[in-house]
Design a protein around this motif. Structure first.
Motif, PDB file in Angstrom:
ATOM      1  N   PRO A  77       0.824  -1.209   0.000  1.00 18.46           N
ATOM      2  CA  PRO A  77       0.000   0.000   0.000  1.00 18.46           C
ATOM      3  C   PRO A  77       0.857   1.258   0.000  1.00 18.46           C
ATOM      4  N   HIS A  78       0.370   2.272  -0.707  1.00 17.68           N
ATOM      5  CA  HIS A  78       1.163   3.499  -0.841  1.00 17.68           C
ATOM      6  C   HIS A  78       1.149   4.276   0.468  1.00 17.68           C
ATOM      7  N   GLY A  79       2.327   4.349   1.091  1.00 15.87           N
ATOM      8  CA  GLY A  79       2.453   5.006   2.381  1.00 15.87           C
ATOM      9  C   GLY A  79       2.382   6.510   2.338  1.00 15.87           C
ATOM     10  N   LYS A  80       2.543   7.114   1.142  1.00 12.97           N
ATOM     11  CA  LYS A  80       2.462   8.576   1.082  1.00 12.97           C
ATOM     12  C   LYS A  80       1.092   9.073   1.505  1.00 12.97           C
ATOM     13  N   THR A  81       0.074   8.214   1.410  1.00 18.01           N
ATOM     14  CA  THR A  81      -1.267   8.625   1.808  1.00 18.01           C
ATOM     15  C   THR A  81      -1.291   9.075   3.256  1.00 18.01           C
ATOM     16  N   HIS A 105      12.701  11.064   1.605  1.00 15.66           N
ATOM     17  CA  HIS A 105      12.353  11.335   3.004  1.00 15.66           C
ATOM     18  C   HIS A 105      11.370  10.306   3.539  1.00 15.66           C
ATOM     19  N   GLN A 106      10.406   9.926   2.709  1.00 13.72           N
ATOM     20  CA  GLN A 106       9.420   8.943   3.142  1.00 13.72           C
ATOM     21  C   GLN A 106      10.089   7.592   3.414  1.00 13.72           C
ATOM     22  N   VAL A 107      11.095   7.250   2.627  1.00 13.23           N
ATOM     23  CA  VAL A 107      11.827   6.008   2.868  1.00 13.23           C
ATOM     24  C   VAL A 107      12.564   6.086   4.201  1.00 13.23           C
ATOM     25  N   ARG A 108      13.123   7.244   4.513  1.00 10.58           N
ATOM     26  CA  ARG A 108      13.823   7.401   5.794  1.00 10.58           C
ATOM     27  C   ARG A 108      12.870   7.205   6.961  1.00 10.58           C
ATOM     28  N   VAL A 109      11.648   7.728   6.849  1.00 14.87           N
ATOM     29  CA  VAL A 109      10.653   7.514   7.898  1.00 14.87           C
ATOM     30  C   VAL A 109      10.351   6.028   8.041  1.00 14.87           C
ATOM     31  N   ALA A 110      10.102   5.377   6.918  1.00 18.05           N
ATOM     32  CA  ALA A 110       9.773   3.951   6.958  1.00 18.05           C
ATOM     33  C   ALA A 110      10.900   3.137   7.584  1.00 18.05           C
ATOM     34  N   ARG A 111      12.128   3.428   7.198  1.00 20.39           N
ATOM     35  CA  ARG A 111      13.260   2.676   7.742  1.00 20.39           C
ATOM     36  C   ARG A 111      13.457   2.954   9.232  1.00 20.39           C
ATOM     37  N   ALA A 112      13.169   4.184   9.675  1.00 17.02           N
ATOM     38  CA  ALA A 112      13.300   4.505  11.095  1.00 17.02           C
ATOM     39  C   ALA A 112      12.371   3.648  11.947  1.00 17.02           C
ATOM     40  N   PHE A 113      11.288   3.162  11.327  1.00 14.53           N
ATOM     41  CA  PHE A 113      10.342   2.325  12.051  1.00 14.53           C
ATOM     42  C   PHE A 113      10.406   0.861  11.601  1.00 14.53           C
ATOM     43  N   GLY A 114      11.474   0.523  10.899  1.00 16.05           N
ATOM     44  CA  GLY A 114      11.758  -0.876  10.640  1.00 16.05           C
ATOM     45  C   GLY A 114      11.049  -1.516   9.477  1.00 16.05           C
ATOM     46  N   VAL A 115      10.537  -0.745   8.520  1.00 11.36           N
ATOM     47  CA  VAL A 115       9.925  -1.350   7.339  1.00 11.36           C
ATOM     48  C   VAL A 115      11.010  -2.060   6.540  1.00 11.36           C
ATOM     49  N   GLU A 123      11.140   7.708  -9.943  1.00 10.33           N
ATOM     50  CA  GLU A 123      12.536   7.674 -10.321  1.00 10.33           C
ATOM     51  C   GLU A 123      13.374   8.274  -9.183  1.00 10.33           C
ATOM     52  N   LEU A 124      14.618   7.859  -9.079  1.00 12.82           N
ATOM     53  CA  LEU A 124      15.491   8.338  -8.006  1.00 12.82           C
ATOM     54  C   LEU A 124      16.881   8.557  -8.578  1.00 12.82           C
ATOM     55  N   VAL A 125      17.299   9.819  -8.679  1.00 11.41           N
ATOM     56  CA  VAL A 125      18.617  10.131  -9.230  1.00 11.41           C
ATOM     57  C   VAL A 125      19.434  11.024  -8.301  1.00 11.41           C
ATOM     58  N   ASP A 126      18.941  11.308  -7.109  1.00 14.38           N
ATOM     59  CA  ASP A 126      19.654  12.153  -6.153  1.00 14.38           C
ATOM     60  C   ASP A 126      20.828  11.376  -5.556  1.00 14.38           C
ATOM     61  N   PRO A 127      22.067  11.824  -5.740  1.00 10.48           N
ATOM     62  CA  PRO A 127      23.228  11.040  -5.275  1.00 10.48           C
ATOM     63  C   PRO A 127      23.234  10.812  -3.767  1.00 10.48           C
ATOM     64  N   ALA A 128      22.877  11.837  -2.985  1.00  4.85           N
ATOM     65  CA  ALA A 128      22.901  11.677  -1.531  1.00  4.85           C
ATOM     66  C   ALA A 128      21.891  10.638  -1.079  1.00  4.85           C
ATOM     67  N   ALA A 129      20.706  10.689  -1.658  1.00  4.56           N
ATOM     68  CA  ALA A 129      19.681   9.712  -1.297  1.00  4.56           C
ATOM     69  C   ALA A 129      20.074   8.310  -1.725  1.00  4.56           C
ATOM     70  N   LEU A 130      20.655   8.189  -2.911  1.00  2.11           N
ATOM     71  CA  LEU A 130      21.084   6.877  -3.391  1.00  2.11           C
ATOM     72  C   LEU A 130      22.174   6.288  -2.500  1.00  2.11           C
ATOM     73  N   ARG A 131      23.119   7.126  -2.080  1.00 10.70           N
ATOM     74  CA  ARG A 131      24.187   6.626  -1.205  1.00 10.70           C
ATOM     75  C   ARG A 131      23.617   6.182   0.144  1.00 10.70           C
ATOM     76  N   TRP A 132      22.614   6.921   0.652  1.00 12.72           N
ATOM     77  CA  TRP A 132      21.993   6.528   1.919  1.00 12.72           C
ATOM     78  C   TRP A 132      21.285   5.181   1.778  1.00 12.72           C
ATOM     79  N   ILE A 133      20.559   5.008   0.687  1.00 18.29           N
ATOM     80  CA  ILE A 133      19.865   3.737   0.472  1.00 18.29           C
ATOM     81  C   ILE A 133      20.868   2.603   0.311  1.00 18.29           C
ATOM     82  N   ALA A 134      21.959   2.862  -0.395  1.00 16.76           N
ATOM     83  CA  ALA A 134      23.005   1.837  -0.543  1.00 16.76           C
ATOM     84  C   ALA A 134      23.559   1.431   0.817  1.00 16.76           C
ATOM     85  N   PHE A 420       4.081  11.778   9.711  1.00 17.95           N
ATOM     86  CA  PHE A 420       5.412  12.348   9.472  1.00 17.95           C
ATOM     87  C   PHE A 420       5.487  12.853   8.045  1.00 17.95           C
ATOM     88  N   PHE A 421       5.150  14.126   7.852  1.00 18.25           N
ATOM     89  CA  PHE A 421       5.214  14.756   6.533  1.00 18.25           C
ATOM     90  C   PHE A 421       6.322  15.795   6.491  1.00 18.25           C
TER      91      PHE A 421
END
Length: 421
Positions: A77-81, A105-115, A123-134, A420-421
């Motif tokens: 389910p789409h968590g942005k809702t 940012h939404q991924v960071r929230v989800a990961r903070a709560f253990g998703v 699409e995701l092309v932001d280098p900082a975000a990609l490095r964080w996900i890596a 968390f918006f």
């Protein structure tokens, strides 16, 4: 999910940050306030206040869990809702594969709560975000992350940002819903070129194909089904070409809140591929449903035998001015209510503990902190009355409220949902 992180939400102190809560609750923790089981109407809550129906919320969670299981669909389910980790947890408890999100940012929230499983429908092309996900992928072997790609340039940017990462990042080629639609690759030939670029990238792995049928221009059942046919065919052709070689699972994903019946039908027609197929549905608005846009669009109107969603939101406002027999004002406006798709709907009037239908009352406009009401001859409305408003579009309802009471049918508040918006 991380039960300790969820439990810490109950330790947050109630204060001026949270609208509508009883002023005399300041200094209590959210957990302490919830344990008091206060009544929404008689125990100090102030207007405007947005509430979720405990019964309708649970009904909607169960209904979509049943629907997806019946049709052999995995569900993210789409968590942005809601951007509410407590609701993510309940969705996963009801069998969801994971959570769909839209921005880092939404991924960071989800990961903070253990998703543990995230599908990024963007699409995701932001280098900082990609490095964080890596880094998240490297630190947690159980973390699964999938995102869209729709251009060779995007693939190149991702590969450069992820250079040297130990785990490849899974991507799905996004097929656009048509000319002039939102993101996505426009033609099957271009899809193949993007897939070739992924194959050449050292840090990416092609995991499947995806798209969003809600963006089909001038959508009709025929147009939507035709586009879904293209998506299914793209998966089949990619598989025949060996593009999914070595995968344990092929991802094929679509599905908003307006056409998930068509998605279920189309995915049921997927032939056997070289690996098991994760048929991933991503509908999100169902969790609260609404009294406007999605009430009209929900596929359950086309397949009533499958059940019906129930609107879970109600915004309570108070009549503060009654300047004439034809006009009244309540103290909730654009800051409080969704209005991007429809104005709020007057539903019930509450006076002296008694509720009755809001006959002859119509919301005609919103100011920042007022709703304009047109009142007919049959309208029984006085200054001080509480007016219960139905809302349209869950995504722009949740984002206005940081802490939302969950109330039972008798008004007893049994929980509080943190966003968390």
């Amino acid at each position: 999910m991380n039960s300790e992180a969820l439990a810490r939400l109950a330790e947050e102190v109630v204060d001026h940050r949270f609208r509508g809560l009883p002023p005399d609750a300041d200094g209590l923790t959210v957990g302490e306030l919830a344990a008091q089981r206060r009544n929404l109407f008689t125990d100090g809550f102030t207007t405007p206040v947005l509430a979720l129906s405990a019964e309708h919320l649970e009904h909607n969670l169960r209904l979509m869990a049943t629907y997806t299981a019946r049709h052999g669909l995995a569900f993210a389910p789409h968590g942005k809702t809601s951007m509410a980790p407590q609701l993510f947890a309940r969705q996963i408890e009801h069998g969801a594969w994971g959570i769909t999100l839209a921005v880092p940012h939404q991924v960071r929230v989800a990961r903070a709560f253990g998703v543990r499983r995230v599908f990024l429908a963007n699409e995701l092309v932001d280098p900082a975000a990609l490095r964080w996900i890596a880094a998240e992928l490297a630190a947690d072997p159980g973390f699964r992350f999938v995102c869209y790609v729709d251009s060779v340039r995007g693939v190149e940017l991702m590969d450069a940002a992820l250079e040297g990462t130990p785990r490849p990042l899974d991507v799905v080629v996004e097929l656009a819903a048509g000319e002039g639609a939102r993101t996505g690759v426009r033609t099957e030939a271009e899809c193949a070129a993007v897939a070739d670029a992924v194959a050449a990238a050292r840090s990416l792995r092609l995991a499947g194909v995806a798209g969003y049928e809600g963006e089909v221009p001038r959508a009709t059942p025929e147009r939507v089904r035709a586009w879904l046919g293209r998506l299914v065919s793209l998966a089949v052709e990619f598989d025949k070409a060996g593009r999914f070689a070595g995968l344990d699972e092929i991802v094929v994903s679509a599905g908003g809140s307006a056409w998930f019946d068509a998605v279920a039908d189309a995915f049921a027609e997927l032939p056997e591929l070289s690996a098991p197929v994760l048929k991933l549905l991503r509908s999100g608005a169902y969790v609260s449903h609404d009294d406007g846009h999605y009430r009209k669009l929900t596929p359950f109107t086309r397949v009533p035998e499958e059940g019906a969603l129930e609107p879970a939101f109600r915004l309570w406002a108070q009549v503060v001015s009654r300047p004439s027999r034809e006009q009244a004002f309540v103290n909730a406006g654009k800051r409080d209510a969704a209005y991007d798709l429809d104005l709020p709907f007057a539903q019930v009037v509450r006076r002296d503990g008694v509720e009755r239908p809001a006959a002859g009352i119509e919301v005609t406009g919103l100011s920042d902190q007022h709703a304009w009401l047109r009142t007919g001859p049959e309208a029984d409305l006085e200054v001080g009355d509480w007016l219960g408003l139905g809302l349209s579009h869950p995504c722009t309802s949740f984002d206005k409220w940081q802490l939302i009471p969950v109330a039972g049918a008798d008004g007893t508040v049994v929980d509080y949902i943190r966003t968390f918006f």
